[in-house]
Structure formats: structure tokens, C-alpha cells
Scaffold this motif. Structure first.
Motif, PDB file in Angstrom:
ATOM      1  N   SER A 127       2.943   6.442  -6.393  1.00 50.32           N
ATOM      2  CA  SER A 127       2.320   7.614  -5.785  1.00 50.32           C
ATOM      3  C   SER A 127       2.922   8.923  -6.275  1.00 50.32           C
ATOM      4  O   SER A 127       2.242   9.935  -6.336  1.00 50.32           O
ATOM      5  CB  SER A 127       2.443   7.548  -4.256  1.00 50.32           C
ATOM      6  N   VAL A 178       2.251   8.365 -10.794  1.00 47.61           N
ATOM      7  CA  VAL A 178       0.983   8.125 -11.487  1.00 47.61           C
ATOM      8  C   VAL A 178      -0.234   8.591 -10.681  1.00 47.61           C
ATOM      9  O   VAL A 178      -1.012   9.422 -11.136  1.00 47.61           O
ATOM     10  CB  VAL A 178       0.813   6.628 -11.857  1.00 47.61           C
ATOM     11  N   ALA A 179      -0.410   8.043  -9.472  1.00 45.40           N
ATOM     12  CA  ALA A 179      -1.632   8.342  -8.726  1.00 45.40           C
ATOM     13  C   ALA A 179      -1.469   8.026  -7.244  1.00 45.40           C
ATOM     14  O   ALA A 179      -1.575   6.874  -6.857  1.00 45.40           O
ATOM     15  CB  ALA A 179      -2.804   7.540  -9.291  1.00 45.40           C
ATOM     16  N   PRO A 180      -1.228   9.054  -6.428  1.00 45.34           N
ATOM     17  CA  PRO A 180      -1.096   8.804  -4.987  1.00 45.34           C
ATOM     18  C   PRO A 180      -2.340   8.159  -4.388  1.00 45.34           C
ATOM     19  O   PRO A 180      -2.236   7.332  -3.484  1.00 45.34           O
ATOM     20  CB  PRO A 180      -0.859  10.199  -4.400  1.00 45.34           C
ATOM     21  N   GLY A 181      -3.501   8.493  -4.912  1.00 42.30           N
ATOM     22  CA  GLY A 181      -4.753   7.975  -4.368  1.00 42.30           C
ATOM     23  C   GLY A 181      -4.963   6.496  -4.630  1.00 42.30           C
ATOM     24  O   GLY A 181      -5.860   5.885  -4.063  1.00 42.30           O
ATOM     25  N   TYR A 182      -4.140   5.898  -5.525  1.00 41.34           N
ATOM     26  CA  TYR A 182      -4.272   4.465  -5.816  1.00 41.34           C
ATOM     27  C   TYR A 182      -3.667   3.622  -4.698  1.00 41.34           C
ATOM     28  O   TYR A 182      -4.009   2.461  -4.558  1.00 41.34           O
ATOM     29  CB  TYR A 182      -3.570   4.125  -7.140  1.00 41.34           C
ATOM     30  N   ARG A 183      -2.744   4.192  -3.954  1.00 44.19           N
ATOM     31  CA  ARG A 183      -2.080   3.481  -2.841  1.00 44.19           C
ATOM     32  C   ARG A 183      -1.451   2.164  -3.288  1.00 44.19           C
ATOM     33  O   ARG A 183      -1.702   1.104  -2.701  1.00 44.19           O
ATOM     34  CB  ARG A 183      -3.041   3.234  -1.669  1.00 44.19           C
ATOM     35  N   ALA A 224      -2.817  -5.757  -1.480  1.00 42.33           N
ATOM     36  CA  ALA A 224      -3.024  -4.390  -1.967  1.00 42.33           C
ATOM     37  C   ALA A 224      -4.322  -4.351  -2.780  1.00 42.33           C
ATOM     38  O   ALA A 224      -4.806  -5.390  -3.221  1.00 42.33           O
ATOM     39  CB  ALA A 224      -1.832  -3.963  -2.817  1.00 42.33           C
ATOM     40  N   PRO A 225      -4.909  -3.139  -2.985  1.00 38.43           N
ATOM     41  CA  PRO A 225      -6.179  -3.068  -3.722  1.00 38.43           C
ATOM     42  C   PRO A 225      -6.040  -3.660  -5.138  1.00 38.43           C
ATOM     43  O   PRO A 225      -5.130  -3.325  -5.874  1.00 38.43           O
ATOM     44  CB  PRO A 225      -6.505  -1.575  -3.750  1.00 38.43           C
ATOM     45  N   MET A 226      -6.961  -4.536  -5.496  1.00 44.81           N
ATOM     46  CA  MET A 226      -6.844  -5.340  -6.712  1.00 44.81           C
ATOM     47  C   MET A 226      -7.039  -4.554  -8.007  1.00 44.81           C
ATOM     48  O   MET A 226      -6.236  -4.638  -8.926  1.00 44.81           O
ATOM     49  CB  MET A 226      -7.908  -6.446  -6.667  1.00 44.81           C
ATOM     50  N   MET A 227      -8.140  -3.809  -8.098  1.00 43.16           N
ATOM     51  CA  MET A 227      -8.465  -3.145  -9.357  1.00 43.16           C
ATOM     52  C   MET A 227      -7.397  -2.111  -9.685  1.00 43.16           C
ATOM     53  O   MET A 227      -7.005  -1.944 -10.834  1.00 43.16           O
ATOM     54  CB  MET A 227      -9.831  -2.481  -9.225  1.00 43.16           C
ATOM     55  N   ASN A 228      -6.917  -1.432  -8.656  1.00 45.10           N
ATOM     56  CA  ASN A 228      -5.873  -0.433  -8.841  1.00 45.10           C
ATOM     57  C   ASN A 228      -4.615  -1.085  -9.409  1.00 45.10           C
ATOM     58  O   ASN A 228      -3.950  -0.532 -10.283  1.00 45.10           O
ATOM     59  CB  ASN A 228      -5.551   0.236  -7.503  1.00 45.10           C
ATOM     60  N   ASN A 282       0.850  -1.191   0.000  1.00 47.76           N
ATOM     61  CA  ASN A 282       0.000   0.000   0.000  1.00 47.76           C
ATOM     62  C   ASN A 282       0.886   1.242   0.000  1.00 47.76           C
ATOM     63  O   ASN A 282       1.047   1.909   1.011  1.00 47.76           O
ATOM     64  CB  ASN A 282      -0.921   0.009   1.209  1.00 47.76           C
TER      65      ASN A 282
END
Lengths: 484, 484
Positions: free
Chosen positions: A319, A322-327, A351-355, A182
């Protein structure tokens, strides 16, 4: 002057010794005003001319400067206008900076506050369109699997892309040694837990990203700070001295690009660093989150590229690119992989799957590298513009860094100024900055602030810099009764 | 028998004492075969008839049963066929189960293996369509913010929905005390770190979800296990005894629905629990992830609903109800909020943004509650079908739980069988199960396994249960030289 000739030599020498000790103990910082002649005389029970003689002597050696009608100041400038490196501190300390860091976070996330305190380079050139496309792909092709628990060490597709990424840097990574986390913050937390126990000494950079200062505090570790040179990164002589003096368990450095200084360690020095650590049998945890955001001809490769297995744990993430909010971040844990996976599992499962899926697609499509080129260009432009603005709107004595990458400027307002007070003033004016004091486990950088050029450049941004510049004078320290 | 009359009484009494000690020390577990007459006689240097007299005496008290041509066995059955509660162990222990847990995880995530070892209830009735709609909304309406760092404590929108959710349960939550985390696992990790130091004693359930066993090990805490009754949950008398005997720093219980037993603590007992903890000034960390997956008339509310501020930290998530792959959970930290936020920040910054947004929309649209109703119904059906299948295909002596909620059955194969061996056999047959030993910090539940009915029920599922049932006989323990 006649008067002073009656005094024996040792009295004015004593004053000199006291001033030098204050400097040594960092009670006087570069740019700080020395105690007034009267105050110093009364404190040391000597005459005012004795103190004056000492100060004049110090002026001749270049340690202090006299300013008309203002008094004597500790020298703060060389011919360059970038901040200077700090000294190697005498001993490791337990960290106690969380409350201060918390206040800063609260400021950063206030609504209607310009977030110059936050280091978010992605804002400079958001990959929004391409990333949204990848996310829609993820939803179409893998929606079902997205609702499942993923493997602890991450989505195989994404791991394969990251292996490719390192291959392009000349590094062959065993997929089993790569763990998706994460964000890099979790990767660093796990890496530290892999190689240390509470109470152990960890060497960190000085100045050091406050997320790491806070993490070291949370894990109950002691910190010793190794000075970073604004140009070449870590000061190896100091590191060598610290390794000899203290039983350091691990080093945690952002070798490629330092935050907040924006310095960059040449690969040749990185190899020296590894040799030094190898001689002392100390593990390096490297934080490479800014590695891709360089302004030079080519990327400084992570230390992992020059290491033998087990010497280096590399932590990085999407982070800052590309995208800090993706963690989503990762670590190369080498022989520590089994241990690291156990920590990962017990801390937060997977870790979050779709991200992960979307990022894998984003990398595979070539959009990642295309975006990085664009982002680097934009950040470099922003840096140039913000440096110019600082030079234009800030008082002349303020030193400003010239980063070799990343998204932040490091300003030294001078020893007579209080970065914490400046932070408060800026917040009241609707702008968040990061005060220098949170970038150290010690009582350092109190006259510094960090500001970000990660937001798109605009007239509004220039306005913020102008506002900040006008606030410097108000951030002058209140005269306080000093004790030696 | 004649022979034995020559022996003084104390010899056969001595055998009885030895057997009772073996039971006390859990060297003999319910269903275990007692050492043969010959082995016991030789070990204790008494005659075979003396041992026989002792075993017969024990049979009369009901502690052991004789089986023709098989020998004597420790009593394993009452009139109910559900597993019985375990005993309160003598002392807290440091945990050392990670390696075993790791093997199980590896099995669970093997491709082409039916994941009956994984507790994923969402698979029973996936909210895929409605959730995808919410995710598309998130991408349309908030794409830009999704690329930013979020607030440490989570997205305001989602926090507002969770506050509403608790309001419907009669609980008023201060939004500042609610922190969004990377799943409940991170919430529990943070909660434990808020209230304990390494070396502290934590009371956990017995049997206990292995993710918690592992976490307790990782944090260097000592565990004492409090027996859970298959019906009513935690055994309060045992907890009371443990609280009196040991300096317990915190309790970590899944009060609403236990994993793996599926027991449920009535609210009246929950209030007794709180009274008990209050008297000993011990904090309760409650894991409420299965709370919404009840099969009765209505939800057992979390203990938080009956507590005064600071008594209870509640941890929960969407992983068991909506989407494990989203990695979004939360905690109600009450007066520990400031401390918890610091841990959250240093461990992993914020939670994934877009996932939070989608879940907020999913809740606000009413889909969440609609989905929960559907999921509960489906899980109840699955449970009934899988229990029937177990009764049909497993040997008669196997005990099976009758969970009041959640998604798993707990099977006790009997003391003569090895759950670890069964796990290996099942894996070779293409089915993952969770062996009982990982559900305890002690050497317990070695004859148990946990299987999940979270996957949609089908002829294939019934086939898996049939395969598993046929494997039980092969999982019989190898006769080993025993020592007393």
C-alpha cells in the motif's frame, strides 16, 4: 522585590513545585504559556511578587522563558528545530480516539480538498504503466482462476516473490509462515489477536500512527506509549522501564521507519530492542510498511532479520510502495501461522486474487525494485522542498521533523497553538492535514500536525504550504480559565 | 419371553428410559445402532430378555426399527427422503471447531482434488468475458484512482448500483448506510462486533455454514443453534423457546437460502420472524449471499425489506454470484453504520478499488442481471443431475436434500456412518467434500456431508458421485465400547 523578601522561602518554592507538577502531569506542554502572575497568585493565595520570584527562578534553570509583553512560557526549544521526544507516561490507558479519528477521515476524503492529511507516498511516483501491464497479464493468463476463491494464505506465485524479497535482505522465510492479507492493517489486526486478549496491555509508539491507535481501541486493549526519538526511533530506556513496571503482552512498533516522525532505528539498536524483549518474554509485532522508503544509503532491515522464531511477527504491504487501492499486504507469522490463518479465514477469507497475481508479476519482472528506487528519489526531493517551504512560510517557532524516510512531516506549532483548530481552519481553506491528537492514546500532541509530501511537488503544493503557514496564528488557543 | 414375565415392570421401563435419554442427549442419533441386547443387559445389570422386551416396546412406538441379523436401530426415516430437522439444544455453548474446519480447508485446496467441498456456484456459469470487459474499462477509465486509497465505505459508483439493486426489490437504501467490505465474511464479522461483546449468546442456524461457526468461535461468542427445516427454513417455535429461555444478543441467519440445507424461508414467515425478534428486542444479522440463486418463480426478498430501521443488518457479496476472488461484499448497517465504518477502517481500511469499479460497471451494463438468470438456470440443471446421480450411486438409505436454491446438496449417510471418515476416504480418492460435523457448534451432523454442484456438470462429475457413492459402506462406524 522588596515586598517578596518578607515572604518566607517556602512560598515561592511552592509555586515552583506547582509548575513542575503541571509539567509532570502534562497540563503544561512545551511552548505553553504559564498562568499569568495574577492568576497564579490568586489560585495559590500568594502575592504576585512571590509568583514572579518563582517564575524568574524557573527562567534561570531554563525551564521557562519570559517573552516581553506576553508573559512566561514553558521552554519549547533546544538548539535543534525538530520536535522533541515525549515522556514515558505513568500508566496504560484504554483508548478513546475513534470519534476524533473519524472526523479526520471525513476531512481527508472530501472532494476538492488537497489530501495532505493522507499518507500516500505512491502518488509521488505512480507505477501506473508497469502495474497496468502486469494486470493485463493477470487477466490474460489467469482470468479463470481469478474468479475462484484463492487459498486462505494467498497466491503461491506472490508468496514466492515475497520470499525472494526477504532473501535479498538476508532473511530466509518459510513460505508456510507467510500469509497474504488485505493490507498491513489486517495483518496487524490479526497479529494482535494472535498474541493478546481484550484488556491486555500493548506497548505502542509515541507518537503512533492513528490506524494503530484506533485498532488498539477496537480490540479492547490497553495502550502504553513508548516515546520515539525523532532520530533514532524508540527510546529503549523508557521501554525497559515500562516493561519492568507493567505486564506488557506485546509491543507494536514501526521499527524501520516511524509514522509520523520519520525516525529510523539503527540495526544495532534493533538488536538491543530484541534482547530487551527476549529478557521480558514479550512478542514484537513490527509494522514495516515504510521500510523500503528510506533516504539513507541502505535499507534498515526489519527486526525479523535479527530475531529467533516466535520473537517477531512482521506486517507489511504494497500500500505504501505500489498501490493502496489493491489492498494487498502480508505477515510473517512464524510459529503463530496456524492461528493467524484461522483469524484470516474467519475475518475475510482470502485476499483479492487478480491483484495478487498482478503484484506477483510486477515483482517478478523487476519493475518493483526499479519503481522503489524511483519512488525513494522522488520522495526525498519532495521532502526537501516541503521542508524548505515550511521554513519559508511557517512562523519561526514552528518545529518541523527531518524524516529519514516515508512521506510525512511532523510539525509542532508550539504549546500555545491548537492542532485540532488548525485542522479545522485548513479544511475550510481546502487542505486536509492530520491533527496531532490522533497520534496518541493519551492527551498528547495537541499542538502538532502531520502533513504529507507524498503528492507530486508543484507550485500548487507550495501554495498549500503557504496557505497553511498563514493559518498558524489563527490556531492560537483561546485563553481558558485554568485550574491546577 | 417366559423369563421376562418374572421381572417386575419397572426393569424393562428402565431400559426404555435409558434409551430415550441417550436419544435426548444425542448419544444416539437417527439411524444409529442401539447397543446389542447383551451389551445393554450387562450394562444395566438386567437380563437379555428384559432388554429385548424394552426394544420391542420401542419398536412398537416407532422409535426404533429391528433389522434382521443386524439388531435394533434408532428410527431414521419418514416417508420423505430429505434430511430431517434437528432438535433445539438445551443450552448455548462456546465453540471449538476451528481445528476440524482447518483440516477441511486444507483438503479443499489440495491440487488435483475435485473441489466438491467448496461452495462456489460461480463456476457453474462463469461471467468471465463480460467481467473482463468491465475490468478493462476500469483500467482505462480509472487507472489513476485505482492506485489511491478509496473511501472507507466504498466506491460511490458501486454503492449507487447496489442501491439500485435493492430498489428493484422494493427497498430504499440510504447510501450512507451501505458499506462495501472484503466479502460477506468481513461484513458478518463487523456486524457481529457492532452488536455483541465476547461472551454474548448468538443464535445461529442448525445446520449452519462453517464460516459462521468459526467466526463465532473467533469472536469468543456463545452459540445456540436453532433447527432449520429442509423446506421452510428456520423453526420459529424453537427460536421462540430459545429467546424465552436465553438472553440472546443477536440472531445470525441466512433467511433467504440456507447453506447447507438449501431451504428457503417464505416471506410470510420472515415477517413472523421479525415480529418475534422485535418482541424480544433482538437484532437480526442476515446473510443473504445465496438470495439471488433461487430456483422458484421469484426471489425471496431479504428480511431487511420487511424491517424497520435498526432491526436487521444485511450482509451480502458478489462472491456467490460473480467472482469470489474479487473479495467484494457489502452490508446494510442502518443505524449501526457509524460504528460499522469504524470497525471496517480499523480492520482493513477500504475494499480493493479496481474490483469495485469493475463490478459497478458490470452491474450498470445490465450484465449482472443477465448473468444471474443464466447462473440460476445452470445451477438448477446441475442440482437435478447431481440429485439423480446420488440416487443412482448412493445406498438407498442415504437421505439427500432437495435445495430451493444455492449450490450444495446435504446428505445424511445414516447414523451408522461417519461423515468425518467419509471425508477422509473421499479425499484419498481425489474428491473433497465437507463433513457434517463442521456445520454445527455442537456434536451434530456427524453422519452428514455436504457436496457442491457448483462445478459445470459433466461425465467426470457423474464419476465423482459414483466414486463417492461406492465409499459409503467403508465409512461405517467402527463398533466402539459404548457407555451410557
Amino acid at each position: 522585590m522588596d515586598h517578596s523578601t518578607f515572604k518566607p522561602d517556602y512560598l515561592y518554592q511552592q509555586v515552583i513545585t506547582v509548575v513542575k507538577e503541571m509539567v509532570e502531569q502534562e497540563l503544561l506542554l512545551p511552548g505553553d504559556k504559564l498562568p499569568s502572575l495574577r492568576a497564579m497568585a490568586s489560585r495559590l493565595r500568594v502575592s504576585i511578587p512571590t509568583v514572579q520570584q518563582a517564575y524568574q527562578q524557573l527562567e534561570m534553570t531554563g525551564l521557562v522563558v519570559a517573552r516581553e509583553k506576553s508573559g512566561y512560557f514553558l521552554q519549547s526549544g533546544h538548539d535543534t528545530a525538530t520536535p522533541r521526544r515525549s515522556k514515558l507516561p505513568a500508566k496504560p490507558v484504554m483508548v478513546n480516539k475513534q470519534q476524533l479519528i473519524e472526523q479526520v477521515y471525513e476531512g481527508i476524503h472530501l472532494p476538492d480538498v488537497a489530501p495532505l492529511g493522507l499518507a500516500n507516498p505512491v502518488a509521488a511516483a505512480s507505477p501506473q504503466q508497469a502495474l497496468a501491464k502486469s494486470m493485463r497479464q493477470a487477466m490474460r493468463q489467469a482470468q479463470e482462476r481469478m474468479l475462484d476463491y484463492g487459498a486462505i494464505d494467498g497466491l503461491t506465485m506472490l508468496k514466492a516473490q515475497i520470499v525472494q524479497y526477504y532473501l535479498a535482505l538476508g532473511l530466509t522465510v518459510n513460505s508456510d509462515d507467510l500469509i497474504i492479507t488485505n493490507g498491513a492493517q489486517e495483518a496487524i489486526a490479526i497479529a494482535l489477536q494472535c498474541v493478546t486478549q481484550p484488556g491486555d496491555i500493548v506497548a505502542i509508539e509515541s507518537p503512533c500512527y492513528f490506524g494503530i491507535v484506533e485498532l488498539v481501541e477496537n480490540l479492547g486493549l490497553k495502550a502504553i506509549e513508548i516515546p520515539v526519538c525523532p532520530d533514532d526511533g524508540l527510546w529503549l530506556d523508557d521501554l525497559s522501564a515500562a516493561l519492568s513496571r507493567h505486564s506488557i503482552k506485546a509491543c507494536l512498533f514501526s521499527t524501520s521507519i516511524n509514522n509520523p516522525l520519520g525516525s529510523q532505528m539503527p540495526e544495532s539498536r534493533m538488536q538491543q530492542l530484541l534482547k530487551l524483549l527476549c529478557a521480558h518474554d514479550v512478542v514484537l509485532i513490527e509494522d514495516d510498511v515504510y521500510g523500503d522508503l528510506y533516504f539513507g544509503e541502505q535499507r534498515i532491515r526489519p527486526a525479523q532479520c535479527f530475531a529467533t522464531p516466535g520473537e517477531v511477527l512482521t506486517c507489511s504491504s504494497f500500500s505504501k510502495t505500489v498501490a493502496p487501492g489493491y489492498r494487498v499486504g502480508w505477515m510473517l507469522a512464524g510459529p503463530y501461522s496456524a492461528r493467524a490463518k484461522r483469524f484470516k479465514r474467519a475475518l475475510s477469507c482470502s485476499a483479492p486474487m487478480m491483484n495478487q497475481w498482478a503484484l506477483a508479476d510486477f515483482m517478478a519482472s523487476g519493475e518493483f525494485q526499479r519503481h522503489l528506487r524511483q519512488l525513494r528519489k522522488r520522495l526525498y526531493d519532495n521532502k526537501q522542498k516541503m521542508r524548505l517551504a515550511v521554513q519559508k512560510y511557517f512562523p519561526e517557532h514552528v518545529r518541523v521533523s527531518d524524516p529519514k524516510g516515508g512521506c510525512v512531516l511532523w510539525l509542532d506549532l508550539g504549546g500555545a497553538y491548537d492542532g485540532g483548530l488548525f485542522f479545522q481552519l485548513a479544511l475550510r481553506a481546502g487542505i486536509s492535514v492530520a491533527p496531532g491528537a490522533i497520534f496518541s492514546a493519551y492527551e498528547r500532541y495537541r499542538s502538532c500536525v502531520r502533513i504529507s509530501y507524498g503528492l507530486p511537488w508543484s507550485a500548487e503544493m507550495e501554495g498549500y504550504v503557504r496557505t497553511l503557514g498563514a493559518l498558524v496564528q489563527q490556531a492560537k488557543k483561546q485563553p481558558q480559565p485554568q485550574s491546577v
